[in-house]
Design an enzyme around this catalytic site. Structure first.
Site, PDB file in Angstrom:
ATOM      1  N   GLU A 128     -13.020-134.798 -15.045  1.00 40.32           N
ATOM      2  CA  GLU A 128     -12.950-133.332 -15.068  1.00 40.32           C
ATOM      3  C   GLU A 128     -12.010-132.881 -16.182  1.00 40.32           C
ATOM      4  OE1 GLU A 128     -14.446-130.492 -13.537  1.00 40.32           O
ATOM      5  OE2 GLU A 128     -13.184-129.687 -15.123  1.00 40.32           O
ATOM      6  N   GLY A 145     -13.094-128.610  -8.977  1.00 37.94           N
ATOM      7  CA  GLY A 145     -13.938-127.612  -8.303  1.00 37.94           C
ATOM      8  C   GLY A 145     -14.793-126.830  -9.286  1.00 37.94           C
ATOM      9  N   CYS A 180     -17.351-122.723 -10.289  1.00 37.20           N
ATOM     10  CA  CYS A 180     -17.588-122.082  -8.990  1.00 37.20           C
ATOM     11  C   CYS A 180     -16.267-121.814  -8.263  1.00 37.20           C
ATOM     12  CB  CYS A 180     -18.504-122.964  -8.149  1.00 37.20           C
ATOM     13  SG  CYS A 180     -18.647-122.415  -6.447  1.00 37.20           S
ATOM     14  N   LYS A 236     -15.843-113.656  -5.139  1.00 37.29           N
ATOM     15  CA  LYS A 236     -16.047-113.177  -3.759  1.00 37.29           C
ATOM     16  C   LYS A 236     -14.739-112.628  -3.194  1.00 37.29           C
ATOM     17  CE  LYS A 236     -19.269-113.704  -4.920  1.00 37.29           C
ATOM     18  NZ  LYS A 236     -19.936-114.277  -6.083  1.00 37.29           N
ATOM     19  N   ALA A 259     -26.867-111.099 -11.295  1.00 40.64           N
ATOM     20  CA  ALA A 259     -25.847-111.224 -10.251  1.00 40.64           C
ATOM     21  C   ALA A 259     -24.447-110.886 -10.788  1.00 40.64           C
ATOM     22  CB  ALA A 259     -25.865-112.636  -9.685  1.00 40.64           C
ATOM     23  N   HIS A 262     -28.299-108.623  21.184  1.00 38.01           N
ATOM     24  CA  HIS A 262     -28.158-107.177  20.961  1.00 38.01           C
ATOM     25  C   HIS A 262     -26.730-106.751  21.259  1.00 38.01           C
ATOM     26  CE1 HIS A 262     -29.142-102.940  20.800  1.00 38.01           C
ATOM     27  NE2 HIS A 262     -28.458-102.783  21.927  1.00 38.01           N
TER      28      HIS A 262
HETATM   29  P1  NAD Z   1     -28.783-113.429 -15.184  1.00 33.90           P
HETATM   30  O1  NAD Z   1     -29.698-114.189 -16.054  1.00 33.90           O
HETATM   31  O2  NAD Z   1     -28.976-113.469 -13.731  1.00 33.90           O
HETATM   32  O3  NAD Z   1     -28.812-111.885 -15.589  1.00 33.90           O
HETATM   33  C1  NAD Z   1     -28.617-111.469 -16.911  1.00 33.90           C
HETATM   34  C2  NAD Z   1     -29.236-110.096 -17.087  1.00 33.90           C
HETATM   35  O4  NAD Z   1     -28.928-109.639 -18.393  1.00 33.90           O
HETATM   36  C3  NAD Z   1     -30.749-110.090 -16.965  1.00 33.90           C
HETATM   37  O5  NAD Z   1     -31.125-109.110 -16.045  1.00 33.90           O
HETATM   38  C4  NAD Z   1     -31.225-109.772 -18.389  1.00 33.90           C
HETATM   39  O6  NAD Z   1     -32.398-109.026 -18.412  1.00 33.90           O
HETATM   40  C5  NAD Z   1     -30.044-108.974 -18.940  1.00 33.90           C
HETATM   41  N1  NAD Z   1     -29.901-109.011 -20.414  1.00 33.90           N
HETATM   42  C6  NAD Z   1     -30.028-110.084 -21.225  1.00 33.90           C
HETATM   43  N2  NAD Z   1     -29.768-109.732 -22.509  1.00 33.90           N
HETATM   44  C7  NAD Z   1     -29.466-108.405 -22.492  1.00 33.90           C
HETATM   45  C8  NAD Z   1     -29.095-107.465 -23.482  1.00 33.90           C
HETATM   46  N3  NAD Z   1     -28.988-107.817 -24.767  1.00 33.90           N
HETATM   47  N4  NAD Z   1     -28.850-106.192 -23.110  1.00 33.90           N
HETATM   48  C9  NAD Z   1     -28.950-105.826 -21.805  1.00 33.90           C
HETATM   49  N5  NAD Z   1     -29.296-106.677 -20.825  1.00 33.90           N
HETATM   50  C10 NAD Z   1     -29.544-107.954 -21.160  1.00 33.90           C
HETATM   51  O7  NAD Z   1     -27.322-113.892 -15.601  1.00 33.90           O
HETATM   52  P2  NAD Z   1     -25.863-113.566 -15.035  1.00 33.90           P
HETATM   53  O8  NAD Z   1     -25.871-112.403 -14.116  1.00 33.90           O
HETATM   54  O9  NAD Z   1     -25.013-113.510 -16.268  1.00 33.90           O
HETATM   55  O10 NAD Z   1     -25.527-114.851 -14.213  1.00 33.90           O
HETATM   56  C11 NAD Z   1     -25.519-116.134 -14.842  1.00 33.90           C
HETATM   57  C12 NAD Z   1     -25.953-117.211 -13.902  1.00 33.90           C
HETATM   58  O11 NAD Z   1     -25.002-117.399 -12.892  1.00 33.90           O
HETATM   59  C13 NAD Z   1     -27.262-116.874 -13.241  1.00 33.90           C
HETATM   60  O12 NAD Z   1     -28.074-118.008 -13.232  1.00 33.90           O
HETATM   61  C14 NAD Z   1     -26.870-116.485 -11.860  1.00 33.90           C
HETATM   62  O13 NAD Z   1     -27.858-116.812 -10.903  1.00 33.90           O
HETATM   63  C15 NAD Z   1     -25.594-117.265 -11.632  1.00 33.90           C
HETATM   64  N6  NAD Z   1     -24.723-116.489 -10.759  1.00 33.90           N
HETATM   65  C16 NAD Z   1     -25.029-116.375  -9.459  1.00 33.90           C
HETATM   66  C17 NAD Z   1     -24.243-115.609  -8.628  1.00 33.90           C
HETATM   67  C18 NAD Z   1     -24.592-115.502  -7.196  1.00 33.90           C
HETATM   68  O14 NAD Z   1     -25.361-116.313  -6.713  1.00 33.90           O
HETATM   69  N7  NAD Z   1     -24.082-114.505  -6.487  1.00 33.90           N
HETATM   70  C19 NAD Z   1     -23.155-114.920  -9.116  1.00 33.90           C
HETATM   71  C20 NAD Z   1     -22.877-115.040 -10.443  1.00 33.90           C
HETATM   72  C21 NAD Z   1     -23.670-115.823 -11.252  1.00 33.90           C
END
Ligand code: NAD
Length: 476
Positions: free
Chosen positions: A34, A39, A42, A51, A194, A455
């Site tokens: 690492e 960890g 994440c 979170k 997300a 319920h």
């Molecule tokens: P994402 O790919 O989910 O979303 C990126 C968004 O940016 C998309 O909707 C896309 O259309 C938009 N986008 C791309 N280029 C753009 C531009 N030039 N202008 C405006 N919009 C644009 O990526 P993320 O939200 O950065 O997350 C990264 C990764 O991490 C993802 O795979 C996600 O699933 C993961 N993640 C998951 C969680 C969770 O499970 N709660 C939380 C954080 C991240």
């Protein structure tokens, strides 16, 4: 002399550390390399501290309507910096927990950057790290580890935009936003996946004016359209500037802030002045400078190619998590870690159910889903019936004062299969587990209703959505 191990795992995120523990449980001598904190992203910059920040944002907003519950809290002062300190503390405790598990399972932690130098060797270089957060690389001698099997679990890092380079000052990635010492007065968030959605929630709750800029025609574009529409409406009601179908044309980073030029859906250009920008346009797998070429490991479109047992093109080398294929999610990585360790041990693993991966966005209200969206069911020409039940008709949601959102089920008409499930609402992240188990056990939609729900609970909305898809919900 090189140290000899049965398994060397490169990376200690939710993929790598879980793989290391499972391999040790199966009797193997394991080392885990690492470059930064135990960890991975994440625990230290991603899932866990964000979170903690979203929990803080929930309390920050709850105070505005506490008097309804007969609780007067007086003057409310918000301090995102203190929330960030707590988030960092929660992350530190998580890293310590993983260190304890390593000790318990006799896994050796080797600090430094891991590089494959052959099919069975990993060189560890303490003078380089993965660039997460602001951590500086360490010092020390290089070390060579020999392994019968190697698991690559190096994860991913935030993507930048050519016109908007992440600098940690005016232009942030999620690594910077999560530990912001203060809430900027104004923030432009590029991307409403997300990460964009979750940070829009946090900064809005702590008083920032938020501009949420999404290139596609709706926020959360991978979710069911009803989820995107509901969140778009609720975010706008909160005062977040939701710009959908908006193209970022230009970004001018100056000393005191950033000017963003955005071409909106209607074709008009708008200039927005913000103090900070958060780039949330996705993450890129870390496959550079880890020696994949030296070992002969094949990649495709930036991801490492693996088979169902997580084996790469080199039989002794496995890959798991964000470096393999989307979705880039911690729980998928952990499952792949277990599959890899069990494959190495020669155990029969049932295989990963890639069609049943839960997706959760922990904004308020939460969004959670599995299986097909209604649009996908339509595109695939399936004979389906969609049924929705609103939380406004659920007693428990009303007692909590959290009535926004719904449970929606896409039901296969012939066999009653749960083709897809979509939840927007309180504790959606927990409720989706019921559908994951239901789908895993191949339950029908009818069975989701016949299983008696307590319920009053939010889970009754699941039974009611099942009935709605059959055309006879009781409470609507
Ligand atoms: P994402 O790919 O989910 O979303 C990126 C968004 O940016 C998309 O909707 C896309 O259309 C938009 N986008 C791309 N280029 C753009 C531009 N030039 N202008 C405006 N919009 C644009 O990526 P993320 O939200 O950065 O997350 C990264 C990764 O991490 C993802 O795979 C996600 O699933 C993961 N993640 C998951 C969680 C969770 O499970 N709660 C939380 C954080 C991240």
């Amino acid at each position: 002399m090189a140290d000899q191990f049965d398994v060397v795992v490169i990376g200690s995120g939710p993929g790598g550390y879980v793989a290391a523990i499972r391999a040790a449980q199966l009797g193997m001598k394991v080392a885990c390399v690492e470059a930064q904190k135990l960890g991975g992203v994440c625990n230290n910059w991603g899932c866990i501290p964000t979170k903690a920040m979203l929990e803080a944002s929930h309390y920050a907003r709850a105070t505005s309507h506490m008097s309804e519950f007969g609780v007067d809290v007086g003057e409310v002062k918000l301090d995102i910096g203190r929330a960030a300190e707590r988030a960092a503390d929660v992350a530190d405790k998580g890293a310590k927990g993983t260190a304890y598990l390593f000790k318990k399972n006799k896994i050796e932690l080797v600090q430094g950057w891991g590089r494959l130098t052959g099919k069975d060797t990993v060189e560890v270089d303490p003078s380089k790290n993965a660039g997460h957060g602001d951590e500086k690389p360490g010092k020390g001698e290089k070390r060579t580890l020999k392994a019968k099997h190697i698991i690559v679990a190096t994860g991913s890092r935030p993507r930048s935009l050519p016109m908007l380079k992440i600098d940690g000052d005016r232009v942030w990635s999620s690594d910077h936003a999560v530990f912001a010492p203060e809430a900027p007065k104004t923030i432009g968030i590029i991307g409403a996946g997300a990460i964009g959605m979750e940070f829009a929630d946090v900064f809005d709750s702590f008083g920032s004016k938020v501009y949420l800029i999404e290139a596609l025609d709706r926020i959360l574009p991978l979710e069911d359209e009803d989820a995107s529409k509901t969140l778009s409406k609720l975010y706008k009601k909160r005062g977040i500037e939701v710009m959908e179908g908006a193209r970022l044309e230009k970004a001018d980073v100056k000393k005191g802030g950033v000017t963003l030029t955005v071409k909106k859906k209607d074709g008009k250009a708008e200039s927005i002045e913000v103090e900070r920008v958060l780039v949330a346009v996705g993450r890129a797998p870390i496959i550079d400078d880890i020696g994949l070429d030296k070992a002969g490991v094949k990649t495709e479109n930036g991801f490492i190619v693996t088979d169902a047992k997580m084996r790469t093109s080199v039989p002794s080398i496995y890959a798991i998590g964000d470096v393999t294929k989307p979705p880039l999610l911690a729980h998928k990585a952990s499952h792949e870690g277990v599959a890899a360790a069990e494959a190495i041990a020669g155990d029969e693993h049932a295989g990963i159910d890639y069609d049943n991966i839960p997706a959760v966005t922990y904004c308020h209200p939460e969004v959670a889903s599995c299986g097909l969206t209604e649009a996908q069911a339509k595109e695939q020409g399936l004979d389906y019936q969609a049924g929705s039940f609103p939380f406004s008709a659920n007693g428990r949601a009303r007692t909590a004062g959290e009535t926004d959102g719904f449970v929606k089920i896409i039901r296969d008409k012939k066999y009653g299969e749960i083709l897809g499930a979509h939840i927007v609402g309180p504790h959606a992240s927990e409720l989706i587990g019921e559908f994951i188990v239901g789908r895993h056990l191949e339950s029908t939609v009818e069975e989701m209703d016949r299983a008696m729900h307590p319920h009053p609970t939010l889970s009754e909305a699941i039974a009611e959505a099942a009935l709605a898809s059959l055309g006879h919900a009781i409470h609507i």
